[in-house]
Design a protein around this motif. Sequence first.
Motif, short mmCIF file in Angstrom:
data_model
loop_
_atom_site.label_atom_id
_atom_site.label_comp_id
_atom_site.label_asym_id
_atom_site.label_seq_id
_atom_site.Cartn_x
_atom_site.Cartn_y
_atom_site.Cartn_z
N THR A 197 0.83 -1.20 0.00
CA THR A 197 0.00 0.00 0.00
C THR A 197 0.87 1.26 0.00
N TYR A 239 -4.30 0.89 -3.67
CA TYR A 239 -4.35 -0.56 -3.55
C TYR A 239 -5.73 -1.08 -3.95
N ASN A 240 -6.79 -0.39 -3.48
CA ASN A 240 -8.15 -0.81 -3.82
C ASN A 240 -8.37 -0.78 -5.33
N CYS A 289 -6.44 -1.32 7.30
CA CYS A 289 -5.33 -0.45 6.87
C CYS A 289 -5.37 0.90 7.58
N ASN A 299 -12.83 -7.19 2.07
CA ASN A 299 -11.57 -6.76 2.68
C ASN A 299 -11.42 -7.30 4.10
N HIS A 300 -10.21 -7.81 4.43
CA HIS A 300 -9.91 -8.29 5.78
C HIS A 300 -8.92 -7.38 6.50
N ALA A 342 -5.21 -10.35 2.71
CA ALA A 342 -5.91 -9.12 3.01
C ALA A 342 -7.34 -9.06 2.50
N ASP A 343 -7.64 -9.80 1.44
CA ASP A 343 -9.00 -9.77 0.92
C ASP A 343 -9.25 -10.98 0.04
N ARG A 356 -19.69 -1.07 -0.81
CA ARG A 356 -18.82 -2.19 -1.15
C ARG A 356 -18.08 -1.92 -2.45
N ASP A 357 -16.94 -2.61 -2.62
CA ASP A 357 -16.19 -2.59 -3.88
C ASP A 357 -16.73 -3.73 -4.73
N ARG A 379 -15.41 -7.47 -3.73
CA ARG A 379 -14.12 -7.59 -3.04
C ARG A 379 -14.36 -7.45 -1.54
#
Length: 337
Positions: free
Chosen positions: A53, A140-141, A133, A129-130, A111-112, A192-193, A127
């Motif tokens: 990131t 990064y996204n 950040c 996310n876990h 991470a995701d 959400r992404d 996607r």
Amino acid sequence: MKPIYEIRSGALAGFNILVPQLGGSPSGILAKMGLPADCTRRPNVLIPIATLTDLLNICSQKFACDDFGLRLADKQGLRMLGVLGKLILESKNLKIALMATHRYMVLHNQADHWKIQGSDGFWLAERVNHFPCSVAAEQYNELAMGAAYRLLRDMVGEEIVPRSVSFRHKQVSSQKTYRDFFGVEALFDQRRDCLIFEGTLMDHSLVKPGQGLIKYFDEFTRCLLGEHGGNIGRQVQVLILQTLGAQQHSLVQISRLLGMPARTLQRRLSEAGTSFKQLLQDARMETACWHLRASSIDIGLLSASLGYTDISAFSKAFRVMHGSSPLQWRKRQEARD
């Protein structure tokens, strides 16, 4: 101590192409971040998500490039799958290819992961996310979302366009940038992404790969195997790790990637004091522990991604090697941290 979330260096595919185009030195930037200069050619180097990131943010600022994440994504596509990319192209349709790709991505990123579901004539790729950040993660996204879309275009053709694209973060580049990349205007500050496509796309046949892509995969495999010289056990283990999540890791498939008959591979492994079954089990357990140590991944998803028929089979194999269930092992690691 908080767990360190990591991703395999395949996420940096294309970095050594994009940065020189922007007037920079890939090796110099990577060195400043404490990363090996050749990690873009070694897909299994583990990189902390926080470092990745930071790297993307630094490049965005250094090159005055607010769409650095999307530009890097455009250099990736199937290439980011490494050895697996060549096997994926043999899938019957996009649905089968995506199932394999999804499992691969689950195992290579703490991470995701992606959640894929369909209903009412469309399908959605979300996607999940876990990673908590602490720094701006827009680049990064956008790399993650852009790479997923670029991957789809490599599979079924440049003409596909999503019905919609949405991001959780605020807009960081011009709407024209997103429209040029995705083919539609992007939505921001959403819950959400996700990418949404027409449902019929799942049945789409995969396009025939160009000679350039085939050459890339062949060269990538040669370089990967070359790192381990004549160590056949290590070569096999590396190929298993590259193809494990997608369940493209059978003895026949691995021997094919090595360019030798399956029986010859079995004989050489026996001479080296090991077996394909043992190397597969080692790769599964190594990957399982990597995730359980830091990732919040669901045990069922991890089990399926590793290729076990059900959670009980995974738990039994894990208990034999580690003396406890995956859940118990994870709790012990959390207690130590």
